[in-house]
Scaffold this motif. Sequence first.
Motif, PDB file in Angstrom:
ATOM      1  N   ASN A  83       0.807  -1.296  -0.080  1.00 50.19           N
ATOM      2  CA  ASN A  83       0.069   0.112  -0.090  1.00 50.19           C
ATOM      3  C   ASN A  83       0.775   1.164  -0.086  1.00 50.19           C
ATOM      4  N   VAL A  84       1.270   1.760  -1.111  1.00 51.36           N
ATOM      5  CA  VAL A  84       2.277   2.775  -1.326  1.00 51.36           C
ATOM      6  C   VAL A  84       1.556   3.827  -2.186  1.00 51.36           C
ATOM      7  N   TYR A  85       1.337   5.024  -1.435  1.00 47.30           N
ATOM      8  CA  TYR A  85       0.719   6.157  -2.013  1.00 47.30           C
ATOM      9  C   TYR A  85       1.177   7.622  -1.761  1.00 47.30           C
ATOM     10  N   GLY A  86       1.444   8.387  -2.697  1.00 42.95           N
ATOM     11  CA  GLY A  86       1.666   9.800  -2.491  1.00 42.95           C
ATOM     12  C   GLY A  86       2.830  10.061  -1.759  1.00 42.95           C
ATOM     13  N   CYS A  87       3.867   9.032  -1.999  1.00 44.63           N
ATOM     14  CA  CYS A  87       5.151   9.080  -1.475  1.00 44.63           C
ATOM     15  C   CYS A  87       6.415   9.079  -2.497  1.00 44.63           C
ATOM     16  N   THR A  88       7.518   9.248  -2.146  1.00 44.38           N
ATOM     17  CA  THR A  88       8.573   8.958  -3.067  1.00 44.38           C
ATOM     18  C   THR A  88       9.434   7.686  -2.738  1.00 44.38           C
ATOM     19  N   VAL A  89       9.900   7.099  -3.805  1.00 41.47           N
ATOM     20  CA  VAL A  89      10.914   5.850  -3.474  1.00 41.47           C
ATOM     21  C   VAL A  89      12.141   5.977  -4.234  1.00 41.47           C
ATOM     22  N   GLY A  90      13.459   6.273  -3.921  1.00 40.04           N
ATOM     23  CA  GLY A  90      14.471   6.434  -4.377  1.00 40.04           C
ATOM     24  C   GLY A  90      15.004   5.041  -5.505  1.00 40.04           C
ATOM     25  N   PRO A  91      15.870   5.234  -6.060  1.00 39.09           N
ATOM     26  CA  PRO A  91      16.559   4.319  -6.992  1.00 39.09           C
ATOM     27  C   PRO A  91      17.201   3.100  -6.242  1.00 39.09           C
ATOM     28  N   GLY A  92      16.933   1.732  -6.533  1.00 41.70           N
ATOM     29  CA  GLY A  92      17.586   0.586  -6.109  1.00 41.70           C
ATOM     30  C   GLY A  92      16.873   0.254  -4.814  1.00 41.70           C
ATOM     31  N   THR A  93      15.703   0.796  -4.350  1.00 37.61           N
ATOM     32  CA  THR A  93      15.085   0.629  -2.985  1.00 37.61           C
ATOM     33  C   THR A  93      14.310  -0.924  -3.470  1.00 37.61           C
ATOM     34  N   ARG A  94      14.288  -1.683  -2.286  1.00 40.96           N
ATOM     35  CA  ARG A  94      13.419  -2.980  -2.329  1.00 40.96           C
ATOM     36  C   ARG A  94      12.287  -2.719  -1.119  1.00 40.96           C
ATOM     37  N   ILE A  95      11.306  -2.907  -1.837  1.00 41.13           N
ATOM     38  CA  ILE A  95      10.081  -2.961  -0.700  1.00 41.13           C
ATOM     39  C   ILE A  95       9.435  -4.422  -0.750  1.00 41.13           C
ATOM     40  N   GLU A  96       9.372  -5.102   0.393  1.00 40.42           N
ATOM     41  CA  GLU A  96       8.772  -6.082   0.808  1.00 40.42           C
ATOM     42  C   GLU A  96       7.341  -6.125   0.670  1.00 40.42           C
ATOM     43  N   PRO A  97       6.602  -7.328   0.731  1.00 40.97           N
ATOM     44  CA  PRO A  97       5.021  -7.343   0.845  1.00 40.97           C
ATOM     45  C   PRO A  97       4.454  -6.797   2.097  1.00 40.97           C
ATOM     46  N   PHE A  98       3.235  -6.406   2.135  1.00 38.70           N
ATOM     47  CA  PHE A  98       2.470  -5.917   3.144  1.00 38.70           C
ATOM     48  C   PHE A  98       3.092  -4.739   3.945  1.00 38.70           C
ATOM     49  N   VAL A  99       3.887  -3.908   3.089  1.00 35.70           N
ATOM     50  CA  VAL A  99       4.334  -2.587   3.803  1.00 35.70           C
ATOM     51  C   VAL A  99       3.480  -1.401   3.267  1.00 35.70           C
ATOM     52  N   GLU A 100       3.225  -0.671   4.158  1.00 34.59           N
ATOM     53  CA  GLU A 100       2.600   0.708   3.967  1.00 34.59           C
ATOM     54  C   GLU A 100       3.506   1.804   4.075  1.00 34.59           C
ATOM     55  N   ILE A 101       3.604   2.725   2.844  1.00 38.87           N
ATOM     56  CA  ILE A 101       4.096   3.831   2.627  1.00 38.87           C
ATOM     57  C   ILE A 101       3.242   4.906   2.561  1.00 38.87           C
ATOM     58  N   GLN A 102       2.943   5.957   3.260  1.00 36.32           N
ATOM     59  CA  GLN A 102       1.859   7.010   3.307  1.00 36.32           C
ATOM     60  C   GLN A 102       2.279   8.082   2.392  1.00 36.32           C
ATOM     61  N   ARG A 103       1.450   9.058   2.053  1.00 37.02           N
ATOM     62  CA  ARG A 103       1.784  10.233   1.326  1.00 37.02           C
ATOM     63  C   ARG A 103       2.473  11.227   2.179  1.00 37.02           C
ATOM     64  N   GLY A 104       3.417  11.666   1.671  1.00 42.70           N
ATOM     65  CA  GLY A 104       4.367  12.816   2.293  1.00 42.70           C
ATOM     66  C   GLY A 104       5.551  11.954   2.875  1.00 42.70           C
ATOM     67  N   ALA A 105       5.765  10.698   2.661  1.00 41.70           N
ATOM     68  CA  ALA A 105       6.916   9.913   3.254  1.00 41.70           C
ATOM     69  C   ALA A 105       8.051   9.968   2.046  1.00 41.70           C
ATOM     70  N   SER A 106       9.241   9.695   2.325  1.00 38.67           N
ATOM     71  CA  SER A 106      10.070   9.816   1.208  1.00 38.67           C
ATOM     72  C   SER A 106      11.237   8.781   1.832  1.00 38.67           C
ATOM     73  N   VAL A 107      11.585   7.900   0.632  1.00 42.05           N
ATOM     74  CA  VAL A 107      12.534   6.714   0.884  1.00 42.05           C
ATOM     75  C   VAL A 107      13.826   7.071   0.098  1.00 42.05           C
ATOM     76  N   GLY A 108      14.910   7.120   0.479  1.00 41.03           N
ATOM     77  CA  GLY A 108      16.349   7.404  -0.407  1.00 41.03           C
ATOM     78  C   GLY A 108      16.625   6.088  -1.378  1.00 41.03           C
ATOM     79  N   ALA A 109      17.682   6.279  -1.796  1.00 40.31           N
ATOM     80  CA  ALA A 109      18.393   5.057  -2.744  1.00 40.31           C
ATOM     81  C   ALA A 109      18.623   4.013  -1.860  1.00 40.31           C
ATOM     82  N   ARG A 110      18.689   3.119  -2.697  1.00 38.91           N
ATOM     83  CA  ARG A 110      19.104   1.759  -1.995  1.00 38.91           C
ATOM     84  C   ARG A 110      18.635   1.209  -0.538  1.00 38.91           C
ATOM     85  N   CYS A 111      17.532   1.610  -0.400  1.00 45.64           N
ATOM     86  CA  CYS A 111      16.995   1.394   0.987  1.00 45.64           C
ATOM     87  C   CYS A 111      16.329   0.062   1.032  1.00 45.64           C
ATOM     88  N   ARG A 112      16.102  -0.671   2.131  1.00 39.76           N
ATOM     89  CA  ARG A 112      15.686  -1.997   2.084  1.00 39.76           C
ATOM     90  C   ARG A 112      14.343  -1.967   3.268  1.00 39.76           C
TER      91      ARG A 112
END
Length: 163
Positions: free
Chosen positions: A21-50
């Motif tokens: 459930n990923v909406y209204g956020c930013t996710v950087g290059p090379g990042t991996r997001i596993e199942p059942f994760v929620e990232i809400q609007r206004g959140a930001s995730v940099g590069a190469r995060c797990r």
Amino acid sequence: MPVVNARIDASAELADPALVNVYGCTVGPGTRIEPFVEIQRGASVGARCRIGANAFLCEGVSLEDDVAIGPGVMFTNDRHPRAVTAAGTLMGPEDWTLEATRVGAGAVIGANSTILCGLSIGAGAWIAPGSVVTRDVPPGASVAGVPATPSHPSSLLNPAEAS
């Protein structure tokens, strides 16, 4: 579970897009997001995060590059959560104050940790699994426990090695 209005770099990987459930956020290059994760609007995730399964990154959370978020990690963004106002009406967006949280580059947050809002976790910090972080964590520090307090890194993995 949707991916809606999110700016996700083409090189980022969602392990199963139907199970996030990923909406209204930013996710950087090379990042991996596993199942059942929620990232809400206004959140930001940099590069190469797990981001581990079942993690929750709410509005106001900002991860710099190379951050590891373990499974089940929960962030908060409201210091005084309530369901209703003093008048007894259901609270809306205007009835609470967002408190942002920043996680510095290369930090590691262990599985099932809870991060209270309005904090800064420094670059390279290490938070042991199951910790409840109630204060800022300096760059390079290792913390563990409820509430999280400074700890020697080896004791976080094997209590018998604690000095």
